[in-house]
Scaffold this active site. Structure first.
Site, PDB file in Angstrom:
ATOM      1  N   SER A 208       0.818  -1.199   0.000  1.00 48.27           N
ATOM      2  CA  SER A 208       0.000   0.000   0.000  1.00 48.27           C
ATOM      3  C   SER A 208       0.858   1.258   0.000  1.00 48.27           C
ATOM      4  O   SER A 208       2.082   1.192   0.047  1.00 48.27           O
ATOM      5  CB  SER A 208      -0.911   0.001   1.215  1.00 48.27           C
ATOM      6  OG  SER A 208      -0.138   0.180   2.382  1.00 48.27           O
ATOM      7  N   LYS A 209       0.160   2.365  -0.069  1.00 53.95           N
ATOM      8  CA  LYS A 209       0.800   3.671  -0.199  1.00 53.95           C
ATOM      9  C   LYS A 209       1.990   3.896   0.726  1.00 53.95           C
ATOM     10  O   LYS A 209       2.922   4.590   0.375  1.00 53.95           O
ATOM     11  CB  LYS A 209      -0.224   4.776   0.114  1.00 53.95           C
ATOM     12  CG  LYS A 209      -1.320   4.913  -0.894  1.00 53.95           C
ATOM     13  CD  LYS A 209      -2.068   6.205  -0.621  1.00 53.95           C
ATOM     14  CE  LYS A 209      -3.526   6.066  -0.317  1.00 53.95           C
ATOM     15  NZ  LYS A 209      -4.398   5.220  -1.041  1.00 53.95           N
ATOM     16  N   ARG A 210       1.902   3.323   1.908  1.00 50.72           N
ATOM     17  CA  ARG A 210       2.930   3.628   2.894  1.00 50.72           C
ATOM     18  C   ARG A 210       4.194   2.792   2.709  1.00 50.72           C
ATOM     19  O   ARG A 210       5.187   3.011   3.376  1.00 50.72           O
ATOM     20  CB  ARG A 210       2.376   3.406   4.303  1.00 50.72           C
ATOM     21  CG  ARG A 210       1.168   4.285   4.580  1.00 50.72           C
ATOM     22  CD  ARG A 210       0.674   4.102   5.985  1.00 50.72           C
ATOM     23  NE  ARG A 210       1.747   4.267   6.954  1.00 50.72           N
ATOM     24  CZ  ARG A 210       1.571   4.305   8.262  1.00 50.72           C
ATOM     25  NH1 ARG A 210       0.350   4.174   8.730  1.00 50.72           N
ATOM     26  NH2 ARG A 210       2.579   4.447   9.078  1.00 50.72           N
ATOM     27  N   ASP A 211       4.132   1.836   1.790  1.00 49.39           N
ATOM     28  CA  ASP A 211       5.273   0.947   1.629  1.00 49.39           C
ATOM     29  C   ASP A 211       6.326   1.537   0.702  1.00 49.39           C
ATOM     30  O   ASP A 211       6.022   2.103  -0.342  1.00 49.39           O
ATOM     31  CB  ASP A 211       4.820  -0.403   1.060  1.00 49.39           C
ATOM     32  CG  ASP A 211       4.043  -1.191   2.080  1.00 49.39           C
ATOM     33  OD1 ASP A 211       4.594  -1.452   3.146  1.00 49.39           O
ATOM     34  OD2 ASP A 211       2.874  -1.511   1.810  1.00 49.39           O
TER      35      ASP A 211
END
Length: 443
Positions: A208-211
């Site tokens: 996801s975006k935070r990865d």
RNA sequence: GUCCCGUUCGUCUAGCCAGGCCCAGGACACAGGGUUUUCAUCCCUGCAACAGGGGUUCAAAUCCCCUACGGGACGCCA
């Protein structure tokens, strides 16, 4: 035989990530494998979240990865328009059809689809038969008048004659909705293939975006080769079933098919991507490598007076050991600047085991016998003879000279280094090193 | 909570459908060694897995059942 038609249908609401790229890639591969048509359709029904920038990014990333589309934005095609925001009339007609068939009704200002109450059979190309009951009615047109995802997705696949729907496993549970819609519209059901999700490298859940490493654009910025990223993503959830991994895209296209696709999610591993990137880098023709390297080096160096032949010979010499274009300056920048810096740690280690200045003086007086350094064998013979005469290891000369010439203790083969640098540059660099060393001792 | 999908080395995977050739093969990573007396190339070696339990069978990673665990879907998001 009917032509295979597949589509990639992103919504321009945010960043273009690895998961999207993989879905696009598998669709593209299947289309190319079957000599079919790869459609790019923009699902921009969510007016509030769509941006023009996100659209441009999608087109850019697909192009960067070499995933050309046969129909869609900029390509045109007989089944357009390819933006859902421009297909309102088509959706309106199909809503009427559903209403006339008694399968759609209005409630709270929205239009709802009436489910059949029957379990639906999904004949998935990857998972086999999956049976699911769609439990409740769902909205197909919102109260603000805009049609919803499940409905437009089905109507578009229907009206664009899509034969195979290849998409992420997160849609498997939605497929019962879609099959109900196809049946209610009295339309043939496309073949489905639900591919596994890409999971984050550490910890639970999908990427996801935070990865780290989530965005395709980051790999472009970090100067990964698009062919390498594409090859790596092919290997995430698909296998050629033998020991081939680094493969030409034409070979992948030939071998790609549903039986080779796995059922369980795969974790993204940047270390393996880096390995594959390095493999591609080594196989790149020197001319292409030079073109890729030049702008990167120019951020740090003035290359305007560097001869093309010299530039190419440097890259040719260093290519086999390069791991990425991103750190190309660190690895070979010294070839193009005379005031390169000397690594502290490497220098300390060298001085602790010997006297580099003395070795360099001895080496230079021997090398002076040679007219030039173009013959690596002759240079090697000279260095080895010198070492034997003085009862020293060849390495003492090589290590000292490499450090004086490059400021590093790592690099290409020593005799190749001398050949490419040439006699004049070697002389200049030895002088500079000796002077700097004297000053250091005096001060 | 309900429903759906899945589970082989740390990671990606081969083998499973058509049981014996598998005390499980390859790749990345890691560790050790070697070569090029450099090194980030290259070569060799090592480490390391069939989720657990029941069946079926002469024989199960492979077929069946259960459990556990992981993932996903249950929006007037896509």
């Amino acid at each position: 035989m009917t032509q295979i038609r597949v589509r990639f249908a992103p919504s321009p609401t945010g960043m273009f990530h690895i998961g999207s790229a993989r879905t696009a890639l598998f669709n593209w591969l299947y289309a190319r494998h079957c000599n079919g048509v790869f459609i790019l359709r923009i699902e921009d029904t969510d007016r509030d979240r769509n941006t023009d920038e996100a659209l441009k990014l999608i087109l850019h990333c697909l192009t960067w990865l070499g995933l050309n589309w046969d129909e869609g934005p900029e390509a045109g095609g007989a089944y357009g328009p390819y933006f859902q925001s421009q297909r309102g009339q088509i959706y309106a007609e199909h809503v009427e059809q559903l209403k006339a068939a008694g399968r759609a009704y209005e409630k709270d200002g929205a239009v709802w689809f009436r489910v059949s109450g029957q379990p639906q059979e999904i004949h998935d190309q990857i998972r086999g038969k999956v049976v699911r009951l769609e439990p409740k009615d769902f909205v197909i047109v919102r109260s603000n008048g805009s049609p919803g995802f499940h409905f437009v997705n089905v109507v578009d696949d229907l009206t664009m004659s899509v034969t195979h729907v290849i998409r992420g496993e997160d849609h498997l549970s939605n497929t019962s909705k879609h099959i109900e819609l196809f049946k209610a519209l009295d339309a043939p059901i496309p073949r489905y293939a639900h591919i596994p999700l890409i999971l984050k490298h550490h910890g639970p859940g999908k990427m996801s975006k935070r990865d780290e490493g989530f965005l395709v654009a980051d790999y472009e910025r970090r100067l990964f080769l698009p062919e390498a990223l594409r090859n790596y993503i092919c290997l995430l959830g698909w296998s050629p079933k033998d020991e081939q991994e680094v493969m030409d895209i034409d070979e992948i296209i030939e071998r790609f098919d549903f039986p080779g696709i796995n059922k369980d999610g795969a974790r993204f591993d940047e270390r393996k991507l880096s390995f594959i990137n390095a493999e591609y880098l080594r196989k790149l023709p020197v001319k292409l490598l030079s073109e890729a390297a030049r702008p990167v080096l120019e951020q740090k160096l003035d290359l305007s007076h560097v001869e093309t032949a010299y530039f190419h010979s440097v890259l040719d010499l260093c290519q086999e050991k390069l791991r990425s274009i991103d750190d190309i300056y660190a690895y070979l920048g010294y070839f193009f600047e005379e005031d390169f810096s000397y690594g502290e740690q490497a220098g300390r280690k060298l001085r602790s085991t010997g006297d580099p200045c003395a070795r360099i003086r001895e080496l230079w007086s021997s090398l002076a016998e040679l007219p030039d350094f173009s013959d690596e064998t002759a240079v090697e013979g000279t260095v080895k003879r010198l070492a034997a005469e003085n009862d020293r290891y060849t390495g003492e000369y090589i290590h000292s000279a490499r450090y004086a010439l490059s400021g590093m203790n790592a690099g290409p083969s020593f005799y190749g280094l001398l050949r490419v640098l040439g006699r004049d540059r070697t002389c200049v660099r030895f002088d500079r090193f000796l002077k700097l060393s004297e000053r250091k001792e005096a001060g």
